[in-house]
Design a protein around this motif. Sequence first.
Motif, PDB file in Angstrom:
ATOM      1  N   ASP A 248       2.297   7.023  -6.425  1.00  0.00           N
ATOM      2  CA  ASP A 248       1.350   8.098  -6.711  1.00  0.00           C
ATOM      3  C   ASP A 248       1.966   9.457  -6.416  1.00  0.00           C
ATOM      4  OD1 ASP A 248      -0.564   6.429  -7.556  1.00  0.00           O
ATOM      5  OD2 ASP A 248      -2.048   6.891  -5.988  1.00  0.00           O
TER       6      ASP A 248
ATOM      7  N   GLN B 176       0.840  -1.203   0.000  1.00  0.00           N
ATOM      8  CA  GLN B 176       0.000   0.000   0.000  1.00  0.00           C
ATOM      9  C   GLN B 176       0.875   1.253   0.000  1.00  0.00           C
ATOM     10  OE1 GLN B 176      -3.144   0.290  -0.501  1.00  0.00           O
ATOM     11  NE2 GLN B 176      -2.944   2.503  -0.339  1.00  0.00           N
ATOM     12  N   TYR B 177       1.924   1.264   0.849  1.00  0.00           N
ATOM     13  CA  TYR B 177       2.816   2.422   0.889  1.00  0.00           C
ATOM     14  C   TYR B 177       3.556   2.573  -0.426  1.00  0.00           C
ATOM     15  CZ  TYR B 177       1.852   3.007   5.827  1.00  0.00           C
ATOM     16  OH  TYR B 177       1.223   3.235   7.015  1.00  0.00           O
TER      17      TYR B 177
ATOM     18  N   ARG C 140       2.335   1.857  -3.334  1.00  0.00           N
ATOM     19  CA  ARG C 140       1.400   2.541  -4.242  1.00  0.00           C
ATOM     20  C   ARG C 140       1.338   4.025  -3.902  1.00  0.00           C
ATOM     21  NH1 ARG C 140      -1.645  -2.201  -4.067  1.00  0.00           N
ATOM     22  NH2 ARG C 140      -2.932  -1.518  -2.328  1.00  0.00           N
ATOM     23  N   SER C 141       1.300   4.351  -2.594  1.00  0.00           N
ATOM     24  CA  SER C 141       1.275   5.746  -2.152  1.00  0.00           C
ATOM     25  C   SER C 141       2.475   6.503  -2.705  1.00  0.00           C
ATOM     26  CB  SER C 141       1.367   5.823  -0.627  1.00  0.00           C
ATOM     27  OG  SER C 141       0.123   5.660  -0.043  1.00  0.00           O
TER      28      SER C 141
END
Lengths: 459, 295
Positions: B68, B61-62, B64-65
């Motif tokens: 982004d 998840q991080y 992907r963060s």
Amino acid sequence: MSSFFMALEIGRRGLVAGLTGMDVSGHNVANANTPGYTRQRIELSASAPYTKPSLGKPEEPLQLGTGVTVEQISRVRDRFLDGQIRTELHALGNWETQRDALSEIETVFMEPSENGLNNLISQFWNDWQELSRNAENSPIRSVLVQDSVTLANFFNHTNSLLETIKTDQQELANIHINDINSKARQIAALNKQIVNIRAAGDQPNDLMDKRDLLLDELAGLVNYTLTENDDGSVNVDLGTQNLVDGSDYTGIGDIDWTDPAPWSGGPYDQVTGGNLNGIKDVLDKLQAYQDNLDTLAANLIADVNGVHEAGYGLDGSTGVQYFTGTGAADIAVNGAIVADPGQIAAAAIEDAPGNGANALAIAHLQNSNVDALGGTSFDGYYKNMIARLGVETQESMRMVDNQQALVDQLSNRRESISGVSMDEEMTNIMQYQYAYMGSARVVSVLDSMLDTLINRMAV
Amino acid sequence: MRVTNKMIAQTVLNNLGTNLNRLQKLQGQMSSLQVVSKMSDDPAVATRVVNLNSVLSRSEQYERSLNDAKGWLETTESTLSNVTDVLQRARELAVYGANGTLDQTDLETIEVEVEQIIGNMVQLANTSYAGRYIFGGTLTTAVPFDADGNYSGNTGSDGQLDWEISQGVTMTVNIDGNTAFIDNGVFSALSDLKTHLESGETETIGNTDLAALDDAINGIVNLRSLLGAKTKRVEVILNSTWDEKLNYEGLRSSLNDIDLAKVVTEFKMQENVYNAALNVGARIILPSLVNFLKA
């Protein structure tokens, strides 16, 4: 001086003893595989001797043997081993029931797997994280809603599966109680027959085997104490509750599951072993898992809602609940949010579609320690719970293996004492066969002697 | 110890059962390629695997963060780089316009280009990334600048996009339009230049407007260096996240992935034991004295 006919009688007794020996060995061979059968043994002794005054020694009469009698046919059995086996059977029954139920509970939680709650919760937090960066993005809102619905459904479904296991176990307990009553009735009936036969002076070996088998089976179901009476009957007590008293039996009633403390009253609080105790223990464990799941769901609802209600949706809505419900059974995503994901309060300030601060605050709940969960995080609480489930299931499996090994070993010892050995029986049969042939020879020799005496002596 | 035929049969049966159980366990490991498939297989390992699963899910998840954030920062940076280029062109025009020898027609030609530059600048200020206006503050769905360069987005803490890029670390990834264009006077400098070209005030162009354009360029360049630093930071964290993920994956694999060669060998050995047990069983169960006595 002894008579011919006495010698004939001795021969007849030998024939009877040989034949009875053959009967007993035949019975043993026939029952070699009968469950609970104890091998039988013929007990022979020399019959009371005939004392006849001697011609040579008038003061010292001679004792003349009168042949053989069959004293009794007895079972070869070690009663001490029975007690040991039954003690281990109590424990085996207890753990077997727990193992079966715990394995079922383990299957319900499906950890570690893609579809377990652990992954669903991770996904739920990840979705909030994702939303915090893409607050105005409606596909991401829809994904969050769908994942939340999946999570809520998992709680509902798991809860109802646990509820089903609970109901099954409760039904099983009452089936066991019926079984206990039926066995108590059969034992009482056997007691009556055994007492009658013993009163007539006989050994009711096969009936006693049947009763011992029933007592073994009962040992798997529930703990009991066994008292043997002088008349050959046995009393069976469950704690202070009498189940069998000679030829009488007292049944125990079904457990009333609507009672908040179903095990506290009557004979049930005396249960400490067997399948019935397994159910008692596993229902406690099951309740703990159900409570944990409920606590987890309740706090998730409260904490997510608490943060969510403070934020603003895309349409400016605020104070909206994210989850509805109060626990694992009824947790659901708010219908208004499912209908319009725009109401998800991702923003901490009004009218700022790109602001995801509130979504981030919800995502941060993942790492926050919750007092109501004993100061652990949501993930931590759940992991502790499934770790406990793993340990408890593993313990029950190990205990079943251990108990099974003990019971096997003790049964082996019992089989070693009471089991039928083909080789031994074959040898016995030969032995009795030769004894029978010998006695028959005695009779036929006497016959020819009588023939000589009666028919051939010149008159 | 007295041994009966039933005991032998029972022992053979028990041992066959135990062997078959072991075979089943190994077979399960070979088909799932995992050491633990249930919590009870090994609660300690299973708990760690479950833990690592969440840790890995979080670091993905991080990741992907971070990707982004990197995309957002790079888009902003390249937009501001274009803004600098356009401002440079405006500055060249201003220098040219400040030249007192040009007549009004020439100035008006320059003015037309400056007007185009303003339009160009509004376009740049309204740049969107993945459907979102990058200079609108948190009002990412509305066009932040009108044709005259008036800003309608928000600014200050309300206008910040704060993203979590690793546990407990948030980063403001955006620069709102007010900070980028209004505070640096980009539009005011351009419209002043246009006005002064129109009115032919070449001296003001030479003094005030050039200085204003220089200020604007400097301001934007400062923002770009800030963005560069942030991008660098994101890259560093991204690299360490990859390393971390690799470590955790390695750990999970070492805990839960089976050593296929080992398991297959064990399986083969267990199979041999099972076959031997079957063989022996078949030999010892049948015979007893019955087979050897004459009828």
